[in-house]
Design an enzyme around this catalytic site. Structure first.
Site, PDB file in Angstrom:
ATOM      1  N   GLY A  75      66.445  56.953  38.676  1.00 22.51           N
ATOM      2  CA  GLY A  75      65.754  57.532  37.514  1.00 22.51           C
ATOM      3  C   GLY A  75      65.670  59.051  37.636  1.00 22.51           C
ATOM      4  N   HIS A  76      65.262  59.524  38.844  1.00 24.00           N
ATOM      5  CA  HIS A  76      65.198  60.977  39.071  1.00 24.00           C
ATOM      6  C   HIS A  76      66.590  61.599  38.974  1.00 24.00           C
ATOM      7  CE1 HIS A  76      61.625  59.646  41.593  1.00 24.00           C
ATOM      8  NE2 HIS A  76      61.077  60.507  40.750  1.00 24.00           N
ATOM      9  N   LEU A 123      63.134  59.853  45.853  1.00 23.49           N
ATOM     10  CA  LEU A 123      63.998  59.879  44.669  1.00 23.49           C
ATOM     11  C   LEU A 123      64.803  58.595  44.483  1.00 23.49           C
ATOM     12  CD1 LEU A 123      65.343  63.530  44.973  1.00 23.49           C
ATOM     13  CD2 LEU A 123      63.297  62.711  43.788  1.00 23.49           C
ATOM     14  N   SER A 182      61.345  52.746  40.029  1.00 26.97           N
ATOM     15  CA  SER A 182      60.119  53.438  40.407  1.00 26.97           C
ATOM     16  C   SER A 182      60.070  53.542  41.922  1.00 26.97           C
ATOM     17  CB  SER A 182      58.901  52.635  39.918  1.00 26.97           C
ATOM     18  OG  SER A 182      57.748  53.053  40.598  1.00 26.97           O
ATOM     19  N   SER A 183      59.461  54.626  42.414  1.00 29.30           N
ATOM     20  CA  SER A 183      59.350  54.798  43.871  1.00 29.30           C
ATOM     21  C   SER A 183      58.480  53.678  44.442  1.00 29.30           C
ATOM     22  CB  SER A 183      58.712  56.142  44.191  1.00 29.30           C
ATOM     23  OG  SER A 183      59.369  57.153  43.479  1.00 29.30           O
ATOM     24  N   GLU A 228      60.757  58.827  30.315  1.00 23.69           N
ATOM     25  CA  GLU A 228      59.910  58.132  29.334  1.00 23.69           C
ATOM     26  C   GLU A 228      59.139  56.972  29.957  1.00 23.69           C
ATOM     27  OE1 GLU A 228      62.633  57.118  26.187  1.00 23.69           O
ATOM     28  OE2 GLU A 228      62.333  59.045  25.194  1.00 23.69           O
ATOM     29  N   LYS A 229      59.467  56.631  31.195  1.00 23.62           N
ATOM     30  CA  LYS A 229      58.707  55.552  31.840  1.00 23.62           C
ATOM     31  C   LYS A 229      57.230  55.955  31.929  1.00 23.62           C
ATOM     32  CE  LYS A 229      58.018  53.085  36.028  1.00 23.62           C
ATOM     33  NZ  LYS A 229      57.182  54.069  36.726  1.00 23.62           N
ATOM     34  N   ASP A 230      56.981  57.230  32.278  1.00 27.86           N
ATOM     35  CA  ASP A 230      55.607  57.740  32.288  1.00 27.86           C
ATOM     36  C   ASP A 230      55.342  58.339  30.915  1.00 27.86           C
ATOM     37  OD1 ASP A 230      54.771  57.365  35.134  1.00 27.86           O
ATOM     38  OD2 ASP A 230      56.597  58.513  35.442  1.00 27.86           O
TER      39      ASP A 230
END
Ligand code: PAF
Length: 279
Positions: free
Chosen positions: A36-37, A33, A185-186, A148-150
């Site tokens: 973003g999460h 995490l 991002s992870s 919204e990144k994905d």
């Protein structure tokens, strides 16, 4: 925060929550995490009485074995971050619990899955749809939160919910960025210090595309992006697409006013994606 690993116990626990007339917000994740999460959790917390997060590294959505093997496992840190952010229940099942037998379901999202991520990662969205539908059936949330990144994943989940009349509201959430613009991002953790230094270029290019949108012909803009990426050692463009926000099909002229730019590239061995809404 309550932590449950089995489907049966999660269903029972949440049945009781629903009996108290509490609304349920749900954030599905694969762990590792980041901010973003946590933003998704915060939004869920603001809009619901009870927040559930799932951590499940879904093997069937990885078309690339190495990517799955390199995916970070559940970290103690994830649990403490969820607790700090006010998550009420963590559902963290094993692969056996989620898939006691091989899953053969095939979803058809038509043209939505034939472009971008769907084209370059065959089977990826089928794996995502299988796990998200199953998670929705277990959690039965009122609202579920997606970044919204994905962007393509978000559109496909919206299509899934519509197609199967799943009674959940999908809430899109803005991409969270590092101060230098790199989308959280992870996978960022896997960048070398040198790669991390050049990674913000991705968002700079997207912002410049937004400036040029509507003025520069689309094919020239495509070439310009390719040239920019080629200027950086270790960066390899996988795709750059200007697509309609709803259909995800490439636009052919700037008359189409409802579009988003999506990009995927390799920086060394790490695959990164990002996007920017144009109009
Ligand atoms: O975006 C993700 O992390 C995953 O695709 C999701 C939605 C948790 C499904 O495994």
């Amino acid at each position: 925060m309550k932590i449950i690993n089995t489907i049966k116990n999660t269903k029972e626990y949440l049945k009781n929550i629903r009996l108290q007339n509490l609304s349920i917000g749900f954030v599905p994740t694969m762990g590792a995490l980041h901010e973003g999460h946590l933003e998704l959790i915060r939004k869920a917390k603001n809009e619901n009485d009870f927040v559930v997060c799932s951590i499940f590294v879904n093997p069937i959505q990885f078309n690339n074995r190495e990517d799955l093997e390199k995916y970070p496992g559940i970290l103690e840190n994830d649990i403490s971050e969820l607790e700090k952010t006010g998550c009420d229940l963590l559902f963290s099942p094993s692969v056996k619990e989620m898939y006691p037998a091989p899953v053969k379901t095939k979803y058809d999202f038509g043209d939505l899955e034939k472009v971008m991520e769907g084209k370059h990662r065959p089977g990826h969205f089928n794996g995502v749809a299988i796990v998200v539908k199953k998670l929705f059936e277990i959690i039965k949330p009122d609202k579920s939160y997606f970044g919204e990144k994905d962007y393509q994943q978000l559109v496909i989940i919206q299509a899934l919910v519509k197609k199967y009349n799943i009674p959940v509201e999908i809430v899109p959430c803005a991409t969270v960025r590092e101060p230098d613009g790199l989308a959280k991002s992870s996978r960022n953790k896997r960048l070398t210090p040198e790669e991390r230094k050049i990674a913000p270029v991705i968002y700079q290019i997207l912002k410049e595309v937004k400036n040029k949108a509507g003025k520069t012909p689309i094919n020239e803009l495509n070439k310009w992006v390719e040239q920019q990426i080629n200027n950086y050692k270790g960066m390899k463009l996988e795709y750059f697409e200007i697509v309609n926000k709803k259909t995800l099909q490439p636009i052919e002229s700037w008359e189409n006013k409802d579009c988003i730019v999506c990009i995927a590239l390799f920086l060394g061995k790490v695959r990164l994606i990002d996007n920017i809404i144009l109009f």
